[in-house]
Structure formats: structure tokens, C-alpha cells
Design a protein around this motif. Structure first.
Motif, mmCIF file in Angstrom:
data_model
loop_
_atom_site.group_PDB
_atom_site.id
_atom_site.type_symbol
_atom_site.label_atom_id
_atom_site.label_comp_id
_atom_site.label_asym_id
_atom_site.label_seq_id
_atom_site.Cartn_x
_atom_site.Cartn_y
_atom_site.Cartn_z
ATOM 1 N N GLU A 119 0.762 -1.094 -0.369
ATOM 2 C CA GLU A 119 -0.449 -0.240 0.317
ATOM 3 C C GLU A 119 0.802 1.471 -0.229
ATOM 4 O O GLU A 119 0.461 2.361 -0.611
ATOM 5 N N ALA A 120 1.943 1.288 0.675
ATOM 6 C CA ALA A 120 2.849 2.290 0.691
ATOM 7 C C ALA A 120 3.369 2.780 -0.495
ATOM 8 O O ALA A 120 3.291 3.507 -1.481
ATOM 9 N N GLU A 121 3.826 1.110 -1.207
ATOM 10 C CA GLU A 121 4.581 1.340 -2.681
ATOM 11 C C GLU A 121 3.245 1.789 -3.452
ATOM 12 O O GLU A 121 3.848 2.683 -4.448
ATOM 13 N N ARG A 122 1.985 1.879 -3.336
ATOM 14 C CA ARG A 122 1.342 2.401 -4.012
ATOM 15 C C ARG A 122 0.688 3.437 -4.245
ATOM 16 O O ARG A 122 0.866 4.618 -5.086
ATOM 17 N N HIS A 123 1.265 3.920 -2.607
ATOM 18 C CA HIS A 123 1.191 5.674 -2.737
ATOM 19 C C HIS A 123 2.061 6.620 -3.409
ATOM 20 O O HIS A 123 2.213 6.809 -3.203
ATOM 21 N N GLY A 124 3.498 6.068 -3.120
ATOM 22 C CA GLY A 124 4.441 6.472 -3.546
ATOM 23 C C GLY A 124 4.208 6.379 -4.997
ATOM 24 O O GLY A 124 4.555 7.665 -5.827
ATOM 25 N N ARG A 125 3.445 5.567 -6.067
ATOM 26 C CA ARG A 125 3.909 5.854 -7.179
ATOM 27 C C ARG A 125 2.909 6.592 -7.190
ATOM 28 O O ARG A 125 3.275 7.285 -8.567
ATOM 29 N N ALA A 126 1.286 6.424 -6.391
ATOM 30 C CA ALA A 126 0.273 7.582 -6.980
ATOM 31 C C ALA A 126 1.472 9.530 -6.888
ATOM 32 O O ALA A 126 1.303 9.710 -7.934
ATOM 33 N N LEU A 127 2.197 9.333 -5.786
ATOM 34 C CA LEU A 127 3.420 10.321 -6.391
ATOM 35 C C LEU A 127 3.841 11.160 -7.003
ATOM 36 O O LEU A 127 4.650 11.687 -6.970
ATOM 37 N N GLY A 128 4.486 10.165 -7.870
ATOM 38 C CA GLY A 128 5.187 10.098 -9.129
ATOM 39 C C GLY A 128 6.344 9.553 -8.740
ATOM 40 O O GLY A 128 7.899 10.143 -8.764
ATOM 41 N N LEU A 129 6.621 9.567 -7.379
ATOM 42 C CA LEU A 129 8.298 8.864 -7.025
ATOM 43 C C LEU A 129 8.922 8.105 -6.940
ATOM 44 O O LEU A 129 7.932 6.823 -7.683
ATOM 45 N N ALA A 130 9.784 7.850 -7.374
ATOM 46 C CA ALA A 130 10.621 6.048 -8.256
ATOM 47 C C ALA A 130 11.325 5.209 -7.234
ATOM 48 O O ALA A 130 11.868 4.123 -7.549
ATOM 49 N N GLN A 131 11.460 6.288 -6.003
ATOM 50 C CA GLN A 131 11.936 5.102 -4.984
ATOM 51 C C GLN A 131 11.353 4.946 -3.252
ATOM 52 O O GLN A 131 11.191 6.144 -3.699
ATOM 53 N N MET A 132 11.977 4.006 -2.381
ATOM 54 C CA MET A 132 10.865 4.047 -1.697
ATOM 55 C C MET A 132 12.267 3.498 -0.979
ATOM 56 O O MET A 132 13.101 2.754 -0.778
ATOM 57 N N THR A 133 12.720 4.568 0.987
ATOM 58 C CA THR A 133 13.326 4.173 1.650
ATOM 59 C C THR A 133 12.766 2.994 3.104
ATOM 60 O O THR A 133 11.552 4.236 3.301
ATOM 61 N N ILE A 134 13.216 2.610 3.636
ATOM 62 C CA ILE A 134 12.756 2.031 4.524
ATOM 63 C C ILE A 134 14.071 2.124 5.886
ATOM 64 O O ILE A 134 15.426 1.821 4.771
ATOM 65 N N GLY A 135 14.348 2.225 7.256
ATOM 66 C CA GLY A 135 15.136 1.835 7.582
ATOM 67 C C GLY A 135 14.609 0.564 8.836
ATOM 68 O O GLY A 135 13.776 0.078 9.095
ATOM 69 N N VAL A 136 15.991 0.100 8.923
ATOM 70 C CA VAL A 136 15.633 -0.838 10.055
ATOM 71 C C VAL A 136 17.050 -1.288 11.092
ATOM 72 O O VAL A 136 18.177 -1.072 11.239
ATOM 73 N N LEU A 137 16.710 -1.612 12.091
ATOM 74 C CA LEU A 137 17.987 -1.565 13.636
ATOM 75 C C LEU A 137 18.420 -2.514 12.834
ATOM 76 O O LEU A 137 18.038 -4.064 12.649
ATOM 77 N N SER A 138 19.903 -3.102 13.002
ATOM 78 C CA SER A 138 20.329 -3.858 12.522
ATOM 79 C C SER A 138 20.346 -5.522 13.276
ATOM 80 O O SER A 138 20.579 -6.800 12.539
ATOM 81 N N ALA A 139 19.755 -5.542 14.053
ATOM 82 C CA ALA A 139 19.797 -6.597 14.860
ATOM 83 C C ALA A 139 17.872 -7.415 15.105
ATOM 84 O O ALA A 139 17.983 -7.979 15.577
ATOM 85 N N ASN A 140 17.585 -6.518 14.078
ATOM 86 C CA ASN A 140 16.160 -6.496 13.753
ATOM 87 C C ASN A 140 15.918 -7.471 12.509
ATOM 88 O O ASN A 140 15.613 -7.364 11.159
ATOM 89 N N ASP A 141 16.511 -9.225 12.806
ATOM 90 C CA ASP A 141 16.137 -9.185 12.069
ATOM 91 C C ASP A 141 14.915 -9.743 10.702
ATOM 92 O O ASP A 141 14.713 -10.146 9.686
ATOM 93 N N ALA A 142 14.229 -9.830 11.471
ATOM 94 C CA ALA A 142 12.595 -10.566 10.992
ATOM 95 C C ALA A 142 12.175 -9.551 10.058
ATOM 96 O O ALA A 142 11.441 -9.793 9.297
ATOM 97 N N ALA A 143 12.394 -7.879 10.744
ATOM 98 C CA ALA A 143 12.934 -7.208 10.147
ATOM 99 C C ALA A 143 12.753 -7.050 8.583
ATOM 100 O O ALA A 143 12.191 -6.495 7.300
ATOM 101 N N ARG A 144 14.145 -6.837 8.977
ATOM 102 C CA ARG A 144 15.147 -7.090 7.316
ATOM 103 C C ARG A 144 14.863 -8.397 6.737
ATOM 104 O O ARG A 144 14.480 -8.107 5.409
ATOM 105 N N ARG A 145 14.668 -9.433 7.358
ATOM 106 C CA ARG A 145 13.460 -10.529 6.663
ATOM 107 C C ARG A 145 12.614 -9.568 5.615
ATOM 108 O O ARG A 145 12.034 -10.235 4.482
ATOM 109 N N ALA A 146 11.577 -9.782 6.222
ATOM 110 C CA ALA A 146 10.439 -8.222 5.132
ATOM 111 C C ALA A 146 10.623 -7.864 4.361
ATOM 112 O O ALA A 146 10.269 -8.135 3.754
#
Length: 163
Positions: A119-146
Motif C-alpha cells: 500500500e505504501a508503494e502504491r501511494h509512492g507511485r501515485a505521487l510519481g516517486l521512483a523509490q522508497m526507503t525504510i530504516g531498520v535496526l541491524s539487530a531486527n532480523d525479522a524486519a530485515r527478512r520482511a
């Protein structure tokens, strides 16, 4: 993927649920990283800040809820322009930033994070953006996999040395 949940836009009546979800995210990060603060207000101030950033920057907040209507996840995102990054081409300085992504523990591994990110990606595309970013703690292996499963790749790493 389970069809027992849906994703929708945030509504003002979601404020208590958003605070609870964001506080749970912060508490999980406190368990991973010693520099994280426990929020005595239950994330009220942070949630208000997140809402104002989204409103001011063409953002969106998505709520995942079970078919029974229980809030089970949240994603917030907004347009960011980093004019100070002169090392990249101008178009790459503008992107959709996913500020927060949280899924309640009993719903993890069931596709909720992926759908929120879609859904976030769809929102970014609707804004005409070409990329999206997200931060993650290096210790958060589950989030990194997701995030990897949703198509994110390592881009830049911030290294730290404790003094």
C-alpha cells in the motif's frame, strides 16, 4: 497469504490503536537497542508528530485490521526530499520514506507487513516517486527478512562505534 485481514487508510478514530501499535514497536526496539527510550506517554507525542509529518508531506498512514475489526498493524509513509545529499542525482533525492511499520506479534508471518508495504508503494507511485526507503535496526532480523521479501535491498549502511 491469509485473507482474514484488510488494509485501509487511517481514520481519526484510530488514534488510540495507532498509539498502542507505535508504543509496542518502540518497546520492541528498546529490547534490541540500549539507546531507545521508553515512552511514558504511550507514544502519544510520537503519534501526533507522525500524523503531522504525513499531513505536511503528502503522506499516508495505513491500518491493517482483522476481519473482526481489530487493529493488527500500521505503516506510515511520506514524501522526503534530501536537498543536502549532493552525492546523488537530483531525482534520487526525492523518495517515499516508510517511517513506521509494525505488526502485532500474533499476526507476524501472515503477510500483513507485505501488504502494508505494498500500500505504501502504491501511494509512492501515485505521487510519481521512483523509490522508497525504510530504516531498520541491524539487530531486527525479522524486519530485515520482511523488507527483503517486499523487494528492499541494502542501499547505505550507518556504522557505529561506542565510545
Amino acid at each position: 497469504m491469509s485473507a482474514s485481514f484488510r488494509i485501509r487508510l487511517y481514520a481519526p478514530t484510530d488514534l488510540p490503536a495507532a498509539c498502542s501499535l507505535l508504543n509496542a514497536l518502540q518497546e520492541a526496539e528498546c529490547a534490541m537497542e540500549s539507546n531507545r527510550a521508553h515512552w511514558p506517554d504511550g507514544a502519544a507525542a510520537y503519534t501526533e508528530w507522525m500524523l503531522s509529518e504525513a499531513a505536511a508531506n503528502k503522506g499516508a498512514i495505513f491500518i491493517a485490521e482483522s476481519n473482526e475489526g481489530a487493529p493488527i498493524g500500521l505503516a506510515s509513509c511520506w514524501r522526503v526530499e534530501d536537498a543536502s545529499d549532493t552525492t546523488v542525482i537530483a531525482a534520487a533525492r526525492v523518495h517515499l520514506y516508510v517511517s513506521d511499520l509494525v505488526v502485532v506479534e500474533q499476526w507476524r508471518g501472515r503477510g500483513v507487513a507485505g501488504r502494508l508495504l505494498a500500500e505504501a508503494e502504491r501511494h509512492g507511485r501515485a505521487l510519481g516517486l521512483a523509490q522508497m526507503t525504510i530504516g531498520v535496526l541491524s539487530a531486527n532480523d525479522a524486519a530485515r527478512r520482511a523488507y527483503a521479501k517486499a523487494g528492499f535491498e541494502d542501499y547505505e549502511m550507518l556504522l557505529r562505534k561506542r565510545l
